[in-house]
Design a protein around this motif. Structure first.
Motif, PDB file in Angstrom:
ATOM      1  N   GLN A   1      18.867 -39.373  14.415  1.00  0.00           N
ATOM      2  CA  GLN A   1      18.827 -38.976  15.812  1.00  0.00           C
ATOM      3  C   GLN A   1      19.937 -39.670  16.575  1.00  0.00           C
ATOM      4  O   GLN A   1      20.539 -40.631  16.105  1.00  0.00           O
ATOM      5  CB  GLN A   1      17.471 -39.329  16.420  1.00  0.00           C
ATOM      6  CG  GLN A   1      16.304 -38.580  15.820  1.00  0.00           C
ATOM      7  CD  GLN A   1      16.286 -37.115  16.189  1.00  0.00           C
ATOM      8  OE1 GLN A   1      16.996 -36.692  17.093  1.00  0.00           O
ATOM      9  NE2 GLN A   1      15.500 -36.324  15.471  1.00  0.00           N
ATOM     10  N   THR A 100      26.604 -33.899  14.476  1.00  0.00           N
ATOM     11  CA  THR A 100      26.352 -33.480  13.103  1.00  0.00           C
ATOM     12  C   THR A 100      25.596 -34.614  12.431  1.00  0.00           C
ATOM     13  O   THR A 100      26.134 -35.713  12.277  1.00  0.00           O
ATOM     14  CB  THR A 100      27.653 -33.189  12.362  1.00  0.00           C
ATOM     15  OG1 THR A 100      28.333 -32.119  13.039  1.00  0.00           O
ATOM     16  CG2 THR A 100      27.374 -32.775  10.931  1.00  0.00           C
ATOM     17  N   LEU A 101      24.328 -34.333  12.081  1.00  0.00           N
ATOM     18  CA  LEU A 101      23.479 -35.373  11.493  1.00  0.00           C
ATOM     19  C   LEU A 101      23.592 -35.387   9.962  1.00  0.00           C
ATOM     20  O   LEU A 101      23.404 -36.432   9.343  1.00  0.00           O
ATOM     21  CB  LEU A 101      22.021 -35.154  11.892  1.00  0.00           C
ATOM     22  CG  LEU A 101      21.734 -35.058  13.399  1.00  0.00           C
ATOM     23  CD1 LEU A 101      20.248 -34.869  13.637  1.00  0.00           C
ATOM     24  CD2 LEU A 101      22.262 -36.270  14.132  1.00  0.00           C
ATOM     25  N   THR A 105      23.241 -29.891   9.305  1.00  0.00           N
ATOM     26  CA  THR A 105      22.282 -30.161  10.375  1.00  0.00           C
ATOM     27  C   THR A 105      22.996 -30.644  11.623  1.00  0.00           C
ATOM     28  O   THR A 105      23.711 -31.653  11.576  1.00  0.00           O
ATOM     29  CB  THR A 105      21.254 -31.225   9.945  1.00  0.00           C
ATOM     30  OG1 THR A 105      20.606 -30.799   8.747  1.00  0.00           O
ATOM     31  CG2 THR A 105      20.207 -31.443  11.036  1.00  0.00           C
ATOM     32  N   THR A 106      22.816 -29.915  12.707  1.00  0.00           N
ATOM     33  CA  THR A 106      23.363 -30.344  13.994  1.00  0.00           C
ATOM     34  C   THR A 106      22.216 -30.525  14.986  1.00  0.00           C
ATOM     35  O   THR A 106      21.130 -29.959  14.808  1.00  0.00           O
ATOM     36  CB  THR A 106      24.367 -29.339  14.550  1.00  0.00           C
ATOM     37  OG1 THR A 106      23.725 -28.067  14.697  1.00  0.00           O
ATOM     38  CG2 THR A 106      25.553 -29.193  13.620  1.00  0.00           C
ATOM     39  N   TYR A 107      22.483 -31.297  16.000  1.00  0.00           N
ATOM     40  CA  TYR A 107      21.432 -31.621  16.966  1.00  0.00           C
ATOM     41  C   TYR A 107      22.085 -31.934  18.298  1.00  0.00           C
ATOM     42  O   TYR A 107      23.125 -32.599  18.347  1.00  0.00           O
ATOM     43  CB  TYR A 107      20.628 -32.827  16.479  1.00  0.00           C
ATOM     44  CG  TYR A 107      19.445 -33.186  17.352  1.00  0.00           C
ATOM     45  CD1 TYR A 107      19.525 -34.212  18.296  1.00  0.00           C
ATOM     46  CD2 TYR A 107      18.253 -32.495  17.230  1.00  0.00           C
ATOM     47  CE1 TYR A 107      18.447 -34.534  19.089  1.00  0.00           C
ATOM     48  CE2 TYR A 107      17.165 -32.810  18.020  1.00  0.00           C
ATOM     49  CZ  TYR A 107      17.268 -33.835  18.945  1.00  0.00           C
ATOM     50  OH  TYR A 107      16.192 -34.137  19.736  1.00  0.00           O
ATOM     51  N   THR A 108      21.483 -31.437  19.372  1.00  0.00           N
ATOM     52  CA  THR A 108      21.978 -31.740  20.714  1.00  0.00           C
ATOM     53  C   THR A 108      21.039 -32.734  21.381  1.00  0.00           C
ATOM     54  O   THR A 108      19.840 -32.478  21.499  1.00  0.00           O
ATOM     55  CB  THR A 108      22.085 -30.478  21.565  1.00  0.00           C
ATOM     56  OG1 THR A 108      23.015 -29.572  20.956  1.00  0.00           O
ATOM     57  CG2 THR A 108      22.588 -30.813  22.966  1.00  0.00           C
ATOM     58  N   SER A 109      21.603 -33.836  21.804  1.00  0.00           N
ATOM     59  CA  SER A 109      20.830 -34.869  22.488  1.00  0.00           C
ATOM     60  C   SER A 109      21.180 -34.893  23.970  1.00  0.00           C
ATOM     61  O   SER A 109      22.273 -34.477  24.366  1.00  0.00           O
ATOM     62  CB  SER A 109      21.138 -36.250  21.889  1.00  0.00           C
ATOM     63  OG  SER A 109      20.669 -36.343  20.573  1.00  0.00           O
TER      64      SER A 109
END
Length: 120
Positions: A1, A100-101, A105-109
């Protein structure tokens, strides 16, 4: 995260300046696009500015020529320099970062938000 911590909001008179910062930390391969949204009371969230990892920038028409977005890729930090502030810039400003985790896998924080108030 990815965790985002914002700083730099406050109260400023019309015509004044503020600089917002947003630092990303956590476990990730890379931070991609970063940027800022804002939300004024009773209004929808508005995109203010974005900056890619290649330092390509994009601005809302309402802030062009007054705000400058920049980033320090080594520090995973994005900045928003706000000049010639107007009362209509009053809002809670939220930073965001696309990360890019893992290879697929990508994630927007999102940051917690920082209040900017422009008033005399």
């Amino acid at each position: 995260q990815v965790q985002l911590v914002e700083s730099g909001g406050g109260l400023v008179q019309p015509g004044g300046s503020l600089r917002l910062s947003c630092a990303a930390s956590g476990r990730f391969f890379s931070i991609n696009t970063m940027g800022w949204y804002r939300q004024a009371p009773g209004k929808q969230r508005e995109l203010v500015a974005t900056i890619s990892s290649a330092l390509v920038t994009n601005y809302a028409d309402s802030v062009k020529g007054r705000f400058t977005i920049s980033r320090d890729n080594g520090a995973n930090t994005v900045y928003l320099q706000m000049n010639s502030l107007k009362p209509e810039d009053t809002a809670v400003y939220y930073c965001f970062a696309g990360a890019t985790l893992a290879p697929t896998t990508t994630y927007t924080s999102w940051g917690q938000g920082t209040q900017v108030t422009v008033s005399s």
